[in-house]
Design a protein around this motif. Structure first.
Motif, PDB file in Angstrom:
ATOM      1  N   GLY A 168     -27.706  49.641  35.524  1.00 49.45           N
ATOM      2  CA  GLY A 168     -27.733  50.286  36.858  1.00 49.45           C
ATOM      3  C   GLY A 168     -26.625  49.623  37.522  1.00 49.45           C
ATOM      4  N   MET A 169     -26.046  50.475  38.479  1.00 43.83           N
ATOM      5  CA  MET A 169     -25.039  50.247  39.339  1.00 43.83           C
ATOM      6  C   MET A 169     -25.405  50.434  40.782  1.00 43.83           C
ATOM      7  N   SER A 170     -24.536  50.517  41.845  1.00 46.12           N
ATOM      8  CA  SER A 170     -24.701  50.718  43.000  1.00 46.12           C
ATOM      9  C   SER A 170     -25.696  52.068  43.196  1.00 46.12           C
ATOM     10  N   GLY A 171     -25.304  53.192  42.884  1.00 51.23           N
ATOM     11  CA  GLY A 171     -25.690  54.398  42.594  1.00 51.23           C
ATOM     12  C   GLY A 171     -27.234  54.776  41.956  1.00 51.23           C
TER      13      GLY A 171
ATOM     14  N   LEU B 234     -28.483  44.525  25.558  1.00 49.93           N
ATOM     15  CA  LEU B 234     -27.790  45.854  25.370  1.00 49.93           C
ATOM     16  C   LEU B 234     -27.355  46.194  26.876  1.00 49.93           C
ATOM     17  N   MET B 235     -26.251  46.865  26.880  1.00 49.13           N
ATOM     18  CA  MET B 235     -25.839  47.351  28.189  1.00 49.13           C
ATOM     19  C   MET B 235     -25.449  48.951  28.054  1.00 49.13           C
ATOM     20  N   GLY B 236     -25.765  49.628  28.972  1.00 52.94           N
ATOM     21  CA  GLY B 236     -25.394  51.030  29.041  1.00 52.94           C
ATOM     22  C   GLY B 236     -25.108  51.332  30.328  1.00 52.94           C
ATOM     23  N   MET B 237     -24.324  52.561  30.481  1.00 50.42           N
ATOM     24  CA  MET B 237     -23.872  53.331  31.666  1.00 50.42           C
ATOM     25  C   MET B 237     -24.285  54.621  31.505  1.00 50.42           C
ATOM     26  N   ALA B 238     -25.124  54.985  32.817  1.00 51.33           N
ATOM     27  CA  ALA B 238     -25.390  56.383  32.659  1.00 51.33           C
ATOM     28  C   ALA B 238     -24.375  57.367  33.096  1.00 51.33           C
TER      29      ALA B 238
ATOM     30  N   MET C  96     -17.923  39.826  32.094  1.00 57.57           N
ATOM     31  CA  MET C  96     -17.077  40.620  31.646  1.00 57.57           C
ATOM     32  C   MET C  96     -17.702  41.877  31.640  1.00 57.57           C
ATOM     33  N   ILE C  97     -17.604  42.874  32.593  1.00 65.92           N
ATOM     34  CA  ILE C  97     -18.429  44.304  32.190  1.00 65.92           C
ATOM     35  C   ILE C  97     -17.387  45.301  31.912  1.00 65.92           C
ATOM     36  N   GLY C  98     -16.107  45.239  32.011  1.00 65.69           N
ATOM     37  CA  GLY C  98     -15.286  46.328  31.556  1.00 65.69           C
ATOM     38  C   GLY C  98     -14.745  46.393  30.142  1.00 65.69           C
TER      39      GLY C  98
ATOM     40  N   GLU D  70     -16.879  50.359  49.639  1.00 62.71           N
ATOM     41  CA  GLU D  70     -16.406  51.095  48.741  1.00 62.71           C
ATOM     42  C   GLU D  70     -15.045  50.585  48.374  1.00 62.71           C
ATOM     43  N   ARG D  71     -14.592  50.717  47.161  1.00 62.77           N
ATOM     44  CA  ARG D  71     -13.395  50.270  46.822  1.00 62.77           C
ATOM     45  C   ARG D  71     -12.255  51.342  46.928  1.00 62.77           C
ATOM     46  N   ASN D  72     -11.213  50.769  47.181  1.00 66.66           N
ATOM     47  CA  ASN D  72      -9.993  51.977  47.224  1.00 66.66           C
ATOM     48  C   ASN D  72      -9.436  52.538  45.976  1.00 66.66           C
TER      49      ASN D  72
ATOM     50  N   ALA E 134     -22.880  40.668  40.971  1.00 65.82           N
ATOM     51  CA  ALA E 134     -22.033  41.149  41.945  1.00 65.82           C
ATOM     52  C   ALA E 134     -20.745  41.536  41.374  1.00 65.82           C
ATOM     53  N   VAL E 135     -20.512  43.018  41.403  1.00 61.33           N
ATOM     54  CA  VAL E 135     -19.368  43.394  40.786  1.00 61.33           C
ATOM     55  C   VAL E 135     -18.243  43.045  41.664  1.00 61.33           C
ATOM     56  N   SER E 136     -17.156  42.213  41.504  1.00 65.74           N
ATOM     57  CA  SER E 136     -16.201  41.935  42.372  1.00 65.74           C
ATOM     58  C   SER E 136     -14.818  42.305  42.084  1.00 65.74           C
ATOM     59  N   LYS E 137     -14.885  43.256  40.944  1.00 71.15           N
ATOM     60  CA  LYS E 137     -13.376  43.748  40.644  1.00 71.15           C
ATOM     61  C   LYS E 137     -12.698  44.309  42.170  1.00 71.15           C
ATOM     62  N   THR E 138     -11.440  44.063  42.041  1.00 72.13           N
ATOM     63  CA  THR E 138     -10.473  44.502  43.374  1.00 72.13           C
ATOM     64  C   THR E 138     -10.757  43.580  44.558  1.00 72.13           C
TER      65      THR E 138
ATOM     66  N   GLU F 262     -16.313  41.057  36.397  1.00 70.02           N
ATOM     67  CA  GLU F 262     -15.154  41.782  36.612  1.00 70.02           C
ATOM     68  C   GLU F 262     -14.888  42.645  35.429  1.00 70.02           C
ATOM     69  N   ASN F 263     -14.014  43.496  35.538  1.00 66.69           N
ATOM     70  CA  ASN F 263     -13.625  44.525  34.720  1.00 66.69           C
ATOM     71  C   ASN F 263     -12.242  44.147  33.952  1.00 66.69           C
ATOM     72  N   LYS F 264     -11.350  43.270  34.477  1.00 64.66           N
ATOM     73  CA  LYS F 264     -10.139  43.088  33.964  1.00 64.66           C
ATOM     74  C   LYS F 264      -9.944  41.589  33.764  1.00 64.66           C
TER      75      LYS F 264
ATOM     76  N   VAL G   6     -28.791  43.961  36.711  1.00 65.22           N
ATOM     77  CA  VAL G   6     -27.913  45.423  37.238  1.00 65.22           C
ATOM     78  C   VAL G   6     -26.534  44.921  37.848  1.00 65.22           C
ATOM     79  N   ARG G   7     -25.560  45.686  37.663  1.00 65.50           N
ATOM     80  CA  ARG G   7     -24.158  45.456  38.081  1.00 65.50           C
ATOM     81  C   ARG G   7     -23.831  46.281  39.417  1.00 65.50           C
ATOM     82  N   VAL G   8     -23.844  45.545  40.498  1.00 64.03           N
ATOM     83  CA  VAL G   8     -23.835  46.265  41.805  1.00 64.03           C
ATOM     84  C   VAL G   8     -22.564  45.950  42.470  1.00 64.03           C
ATOM     85  N   GLY G   9     -21.548  46.712  42.951  1.00 60.75           N
ATOM     86  CA  GLY G   9     -20.254  46.367  43.445  1.00 60.75           C
ATOM     87  C   GLY G   9     -20.153  47.183  44.718  1.00 60.75           C
ATOM     88  N   SER G  10     -20.042  48.355  45.125  1.00 60.26           N
ATOM     89  CA  SER G  10     -19.822  48.706  46.448  1.00 60.26           C
ATOM     90  C   SER G  10     -21.057  48.644  47.328  1.00 60.26           C
ATOM     91  N   LEU G  11     -22.134  48.717  46.971  1.00 55.76           N
ATOM     92  CA  LEU G  11     -23.200  48.329  47.963  1.00 55.76           C
ATOM     93  C   LEU G  11     -23.349  47.067  48.453  1.00 55.76           C
TER      94      LEU G  11
HETATM   95  C1  LIG Z   1     -17.161  48.861  38.881  1.00 58.22           C
HETATM   96  C2  LIG Z   1     -18.565  48.946  37.861  1.00 58.22           C
HETATM   97  C3  LIG Z   1     -19.583  48.532  38.297  1.00 58.22           C
HETATM   98  C4  LIG Z   1     -20.204  48.698  39.752  1.00 58.22           C
HETATM   99  O1  LIG Z   1     -19.982  50.006  40.360  1.00 58.22           O
HETATM  100  P1  LIG Z   1     -20.593  50.247  41.783  1.00 58.22           P
HETATM  101  O2  LIG Z   1     -20.995  51.751  41.838  1.00 58.22           O
HETATM  102  O3  LIG Z   1     -19.384  49.929  42.736  1.00 58.22           O
HETATM  103  O4  LIG Z   1     -21.964  49.408  41.908  1.00 58.22           O
HETATM  104  C5  LIG Z   1     -20.795  48.373  37.323  1.00 58.22           C
HETATM  105  N1  LIG Z   1     -20.436  48.563  36.031  1.00 58.22           N
HETATM  106  C6  LIG Z   1     -19.229  48.769  35.483  1.00 58.22           C
HETATM  107  C7  LIG Z   1     -19.117  48.620  33.907  1.00 58.22           C
HETATM  108  C8  LIG Z   1     -18.152  48.746  36.375  1.00 58.22           C
HETATM  109  O5  LIG Z   1     -17.281  49.140  35.896  1.00 58.22           O
END
Ligand SMILES: *Cc1c(COP(=O)(O)O)cnc(C)c1O
Length: 221
Positions: free
Chosen positions: A194-197, A150-154, A66-68, A219-221, A22-26, A45-47, A210-215
């Protein structure tokens, strides 16, 4: 925001073996506590600063990921609190994590972030760089890190085909590495994608985390 309900909805789409981060940043500690009370234990968290502020405000059995992007000079603050670092994107960083792990007499679990997106701005190793690390046995001396996957972002795009093909490529590399004789402190167990989208596509393509925040939190500001 019904956080409990949101978590349950996401969980319904996940095979049992897949970890939900659960991506709890912010998000405030109060909000994170709601997710905790709904049974969630793994938070991303990313910070560094933000993660450290939250650690004492939440129960001890929370697993902080730590994901950031992580700066080398901040590893020392994080080293005793982090359960898994998803975002190892340079050998220099890995070397520093090992050094801090050594000081604490703890082995710190890490994922290598692989650059799979089209965008230049995303951090990560190329496949060739990872192969080089393995072949030049640079990893052999790192006794206080354990590379567990491994980790990756599309790419940030609506093009589902492109996202799928980027995840497929990462999964393919993951499987390729699995078949090799890897250094002692390296194994291919977790594939964080994998993220929310795009987490549903990621699951179909073999994600284990999977790293899911906004779902979950909105939505974050
Ligand atoms: C913010 C973040 C996410 C989560 O993003 P959402 O679209 O809110 O699910 C996942 N991975 C990383 C590395 C992020 O920085």
């Amino acid at each position: 925001m019904d956080i409990k309900n949101n978590i349950e909805k996401v969980r319904q789409n996940l095979p049992d073996a897949v970890t939900l981060v659960a991506v709890s940043k912010t998000q405030t500690p109060e909000i994170i506590k709601e997710a905790y009370n709904a049974g969630q234990r793994v938070f991303g968290e990313n910070k560094v600063q933000e993660l450290l502020e939250k650690v004492p405000l939440l129960p001890d059995d929370v697993q902080w990921h730590m994901i950031g992007h992580l700066q080398t000079n901040k590893v020392k603050y994080l080293a005793s609190h982090v359960h898994l670092i998803h975002s190892v994107d340079s050998f220099k960083l890995l070397f520093e994590i090992n050094k801090q792990g050594n000081k604490l007499e703890r082995v710190i679990p890490c994922l290598l972030q692989i650059h799979i997106a089209e965008e230049e701005s995303k951090y990560g190793f190329s496949e060739q760089e990872v192969m080089q690390l393995i072949n030049e046995s640079q990893l052999d001396s790192l006794t206080h890190t354990s590379i567990v996957g491994l980790m990756g972002m599309a790419t940030f795009t609506n093009n589902q085909k492109q996202i799928r093909s980027e995840f497929k490529k990462l999964k393919h590399f993951f499987e390729h590495l699995k078949e090799l004789e890897l250094p002692k402190h390296m194994e291919m167990r977790e594939l964080s994608m994998g993220m929310s989208g795009d987490y549903r596509i990621a699951i179909e393509e073999g994600s284990t985390m999977v790293r899911v925040g906004s779902l979950i939190f909105g939505e974050r500001n």
